[in-house]
Design an enzyme around this catalytic site. Structure first.
Site, PDB file in Angstrom:
ATOM      1  N   GLU A  56      26.764  43.896  50.577  1.00  0.00           N
ATOM      2  CA  GLU A  56      27.092  43.612  49.175  1.00  0.00           C
ATOM      3  C   GLU A  56      26.722  42.188  48.767  1.00  0.00           C
ATOM      4  O   GLU A  56      27.462  41.508  48.054  1.00  0.00           O
ATOM      5  CB  GLU A  56      28.569  43.884  48.903  1.00  0.00           C
ATOM      6  CG  GLU A  56      28.952  45.335  49.119  1.00  0.00           C
ATOM      7  CD  GLU A  56      30.331  45.667  48.584  1.00  0.00           C
ATOM      8  OE1 GLU A  56      31.005  44.756  48.061  1.00  0.00           O
ATOM      9  OE2 GLU A  56      30.735  46.830  48.676  1.00  0.00           O
ATOM     10  N   GLU A  61      48.161  55.508  41.975  1.00  0.00           N
ATOM     11  CA  GLU A  61      49.380  55.865  42.701  1.00  0.00           C
ATOM     12  C   GLU A  61      49.723  57.337  42.571  1.00  0.00           C
ATOM     13  O   GLU A  61      50.507  57.861  43.356  1.00  0.00           O
ATOM     14  CB  GLU A  61      50.555  55.022  42.186  1.00  0.00           C
ATOM     15  CG  GLU A  61      50.876  55.242  40.720  1.00  0.00           C
ATOM     16  CD  GLU A  61      52.036  54.361  40.276  1.00  0.00           C
ATOM     17  OE1 GLU A  61      53.091  54.409  40.936  1.00  0.00           O
ATOM     18  OE2 GLU A  61      51.872  53.630  39.285  1.00  0.00           O
TER      19      GLU A  61
END
Length: 429
Positions: A130, A229
């Site tokens: 990256e 979540e």
């Protein structure tokens, strides 16, 4: 979110048996293949970085503690993994390329090659991870990535007992992804032996983090952050696709990540400071997903990819005006040629040792809170690699001591939300 930007010799390790006659893997056409059997090798792997990004420079090495490695190897074998990705090595600073590309830097990454090249289960080195993670990086960084790839390949050629592939791991930045691939994988002057050309291309994919197939709008809209979540634990729908109709192009993938960090919920296992480990539900789900794979089919040859050649480097391969079209690479820094010719002084070289301890001594607990009994590694024959179903079956019994004296290893590193790292060989035109 900070993304790890490193240009260094990170590496792949194959989970082969620890004996002296391990069969290694080579690149053939657009495939990894077993060097002896010529069976196709598909990566079923995991990013292995206990302690997270913060562990670098703190004396933490995920491969140096045999007791902890035995514990983790047993859990990985139970999953059916055959590869780990180890990183946290010295970085080349993309914002200061001229000064960080130095003989000191080369000495460091060549030392990594020296430390690992004698292991036959090294699958490959990354010349960068990256390094180009935004549009602006595409202008000046690419020639340096190719230069480091060249330097690593040349050093391996001169000082390693065998050829070891070198590749690049890219960020999932749509604006520069295709150009990154084209720039790094082409052959300068059409030379198929060009050492600056990568032999495999990894994509750090940030999508498909839940039970959905409509990933494009889901990620682009940032709804993935909003409802993270609510899509846990991960269900691994992507496994059947990656190892299904994508195998004509992909050579498998590595799950991000083995270790559960404080900053995200992408880990498979909680690790504690006293050596105790606790399997998460994500581990169980991934094990079930891998168990459904047809391993023999994955190992079968890919005849259509055998004779593919890399295209000749040309500005026509690059679609964006903001991405480098310059294939004139930086010369070796001062002192670099001497390092390349004569090698690193007093290198620390590792070697394989016979397995004498197979039983895991440290307590390990399942996702149901019960301690796993009989957890052990199962050494394989020298012509085998690990596949789903290889590991020993571990029963479970209740235990009330799971967290007695156990403190979670804490890390606040943010290395990106990588779900699967898919390996795409650079010989595919």
């Amino acid at each position: 979110m900070q993304i790890q930007r490193s240009l260094a010799a990170a590496l792949f390790l194959l989970l082969f048996p620890a004996v002296s006659a391990v069969q290694n893997v080579r690149v053939q056409g657009a495939d990894f293949v077993n060097n002896v059997t010529s069976n196709r090798f598909q990566i079923l792997g995991v990013a292995y970085q206990p302690g997270g990004q913060e562990a670098f420079g703190q004396g933490s090495d995920p491969l140096s503690n045999s007791t902890l490695c035995l514990r983790d190897a047993a859990l990985m074998q139970g999953l059916g993994l055959n590869t780990i990705r180890v990183y946290n090595l010295d970085a080349l600073n993309p914002d200061d390329l001229d000064s960080s590309y130095s003989s000191t830097y080369l000495n460091r990454i060549f030392s990594v090659v020296e430390a690992f090249h004698s292991y036959p289960n090294i699958l490959g080195f990354f010349s960068g991870n990256e390094v180009m993670n935004d549009v602006g990086d595409g202008k000046d960084v690419p020639p340096y990535v190719r230069a480091v790839t060249r330097d690593l390949n040349n050093y391996i050629s001169k000082h390693s007992p065998r050829t070891i592939p070198v590749g690049y791991s890219a960020a999932d930045v749509k604006e520069i992804l295709t150009d990154s691939w084209a720039y790094l994988s082409c052959a300068i002057d059409g030379d198929q032996e060009d050492p600056s050309r990568i032999e495999f291309f990894g994509l750090n994919s940030y999508s498909w983090c839940g039970p959905t197939s409509s990933t494009a709008n889901y990620v682009a809209s940032s709804y993935d952050d909003l409802i993270t979540e609510f899509v846990e634990p991960r269900v691994w729908d992507e496994v059947s696709v990656l190892y299904g109709n994508m195998t004509s192009v992909m050579s498998g993938g590595l799950v991000y990540e083995y270790y559960q960090e404080e900053s995200n919920n992408y880990g498979l296992v909680w690790l504690y400071e006293n050596g105790t480990a606790e399997v998460r539900v994500d581990y169980d789900n991934l094990q079930n997903a891998y168990a459904k794979l047809d391993v023999k089919a994955l190992q079968s040859g890919n005849s259509s990819a055998t004779n593919i050649k890399a295209p000749k480097c040309s500005s026509d391969l690059i679609s964006s005006d903001s991405f480098s079209k310059d294939f004139t690479l930086p010369s070796l820094p001062s002192g670099g040629q001497d390092l390349l010719n004569n090698g690193v002084k007093n290198p620390n070289r590792g070697k394989l040792v016979d397995v004498t301890q197979t039983q895991v001594a440290l307590p390990v607990y399942g996702s149901n809170g019960k301690q796993l009994q009989g957890l052990a590694i199962k050494p394989l024959a020298q012509d085998q690699s690990n596949v789903p179903g290889t590991g020993t079956s571990s029963g479970a019994q209740p235990s009330s001591s799971k967290k007695s004296g156990a403190v979670q290893v804490r890390s606040y590193a943010t290395t990106g939300l990588l779900v699967v790292l898919a390996v795409l060989h650079s010989l595919i035109a």
